[in-house]
Design a protein around this motif. Structure first.
Motif, PDB file in Angstrom:
ATOM      1  N   GLY A  11       0.830  -1.210   0.111  1.00 56.50           N
ATOM      2  CA  GLY A  11      -0.020   0.009   0.026  1.00 56.50           C
ATOM      3  C   GLY A  11       1.013   1.346   0.042  1.00 56.50           C
ATOM      4  N   LEU A  12       0.747   2.241  -0.987  1.00 59.20           N
ATOM      5  CA  LEU A  12       1.500   3.500  -0.939  1.00 59.20           C
ATOM      6  C   LEU A  12       0.390   4.826  -0.903  1.00 59.20           C
ATOM      7  CD1 LEU A  12       3.541   2.660  -4.231  1.00 59.20           C
ATOM      8  CD2 LEU A  12       4.050   1.901  -2.164  1.00 59.20           C
ATOM      9  N   THR A  13       0.957   5.520   0.015  1.00 62.85           N
ATOM     10  CA  THR A  13       0.351   6.895  -0.115  1.00 62.85           C
ATOM     11  C   THR A  13       1.304   7.792  -0.279  1.00 62.85           C
ATOM     12  OG1 THR A  13      -1.256   5.781   1.791  1.00 62.85           O
ATOM     13  CG2 THR A  13      -1.159   8.246   1.664  1.00 62.85           C
ATOM     14  N   ILE A  14       0.917   8.772  -1.176  1.00 61.47           N
ATOM     15  CA  ILE A  14       2.002   9.830  -1.384  1.00 61.47           C
ATOM     16  C   ILE A  14       1.220  11.379  -1.063  1.00 61.47           C
ATOM     17  CG2 ILE A  14       2.927  10.699  -3.374  1.00 61.47           C
ATOM     18  CD1 ILE A  14       2.909   8.070  -4.723  1.00 61.47           C
ATOM     19  N   TRP A  15       2.058  12.134  -0.708  1.00 59.61           N
ATOM     20  CA  TRP A  15       1.796  13.722  -0.504  1.00 59.61           C
ATOM     21  C   TRP A  15       2.414  14.384  -1.310  1.00 59.61           C
ATOM     22  CZ3 TRP A  15       1.327  10.095   3.485  1.00 59.61           C
ATOM     23  CH2 TRP A  15       0.278  10.098   4.323  1.00 59.61           C
TER      24      TRP A  15
END
Length: 365
Positions: free
Chosen positions: A79-83
């Protein structure tokens, strides 16, 4: 008439019986041009026959270290979360986080991330992959912030089957890095621990141990590897009891070690009205290394038929039977006492085993 009865009793094919007599087995010995070695059981013989087929794990299994459960493997789901630190970013707007859920690591260990392309993930920790993705994206968007999570062990899994409470595929995680803890994760074994055997298949290699040896011998509690297949089975060994015993049958082992006296007891002991306690045989095919020790013949290179004879009419004979181990596929044969053959001959003529008085009356006429 009495002579006729004796002649009938001495005629092997004239009356029914459970098998060969003690004398007939001796007549088939190698010493009389037969094919079977007949050996009198004794304490030295019991020691010489001790043989346990090899069980255990090879050094390759035992020396393998614990895997790092945080390392990414082919087959894992990430799972990747990018800001992004801009209002109009590559992947989103207003600085809102962009979640990339269920990113699959393919068979080559690669993942695809927009604007970063195909990236090698296998073999890296989530932190190492985060740094790599940050470097790839920061050339296109300023100061990207990335969180990488891993669905623990999706790629590093083992299968557990057989006599366990919950068969299934389980991830290798920090609490389940070793064999005993993985079996506990599967609910433990559902059979008597003493007769439970655990097999681990790893590629083309395999190893088998007794379940309780995982605790008695810590080297058997091996570290697991992705793809291991774990099978728990009951001990499949058996012996056969025939002749003048309480029960003639094929019997499973109930313990890891079984003595001759225990094996006889398991089938109800000797028949009190038929058995010859001086003519109890254990029949087996001895491997060459054991046959050489027992027979004292150094030129034996192939398995040999051996019949061990026990005499249970003395304390020494009972102790020998207690110290003599039964092995898989052994046959225990109890011969009939000579008087049993005589009684059968009497019954064949007079129709009853209790007509000895009638025999005496007839012979007196």
């Amino acid at each position: 008439m009495a002579l006729s009865i004796l002649a009938l009793a001495g005629c092997s094919g004239a009356i029914p019986r459970t098998g060969p007599t003690k004398g007939e087995i001796f007549d088939s010995a190698v010493q009389k041009a037969g094919n079977t070695y007949v050996v009198e059981a004794s304490q030295p013989v019991a020691r010489a026959t001790f043989y346990s087929p090899a069980m255990g794990f090879s050094s390759g299994f035992r020396n393998a270290g614990e895997i790092q459960p945080d390392i990414i493997h082919s087959g894992d789901t990430l799972g990747l979360t990018i800001w992004e630190n801009v209002d109009e970013g590559l992947l989103g707007v207003g600085g809102a986080p962009v979640p990339l859920e269920r990113v699959q690591v393919d068979s080559s260990g690669m993942i695809f991330v927009p604007y970063a392309g195909r990236v090698l993930a296998a073999g890296k920790s989530p932190e190492e992959l985060r740094g790599l993705l940050t470097r790839k994206l920061e050339t296109q968007t300023p100061d990207p912030q990335i969180v990488v999570t891993r669905s623990a062990g999706d790629g590093a899994t083992v299968s557990v089957s057989g006599k366990v409470s919950a068969q299934g595929v389980y991830p290798i995680q920090r609490p389940t890095l070793r064999l005993s803890s993985m079996l506990a994760r599967a609910g433990g074994v559902t059979i008597e621990p003493e007769i439970a055997q655990v097999t681990v298949l790893r590629g083309s290699q395999s190893g088998k141990v007794w379940f309780d040896s995982l605790y008695a011998n810590p080297s058997n509690d091996i570290a697991l590897r992705a793809g291991d297949r774990i099978l728990v089975e009951a001990d499949e060994r058996f012996y056969t009891a025939v002749g003048a015993t309480g029960r003639q049958s094929r019997v499973r082992f109930e313990t890891q070690e079984l003595s001759a006296i225990e094996a006889i007891a398991q089938v109800g002991g000797l028949s009190g009205i038929a058995a010859d306690p001086t003519g109890i045989f254990v029949l087996r095919q001895e491997p060459p290394e054991v046959a050489r020790r027992v027979l004292g013949l150094s030129n034996i290179t192939s398995p040999q038929q051996v019949a061990y004879i026990f005499n249970l009419t003395s304390a020494d004979g009972l102790f020998v039977a207690r110290n003599f181990n039964i092995r898989d596929e052994d046959t225990i044969y109890v011969t009939e006492a000579p008087v049993t053959q005589f009684n059968k001959a009497v019954a064949a003529i007079f129709g009853s085993l209790s007509t000895v008085a009638a025999v005496q009356t007839v012979s007196a006429r």
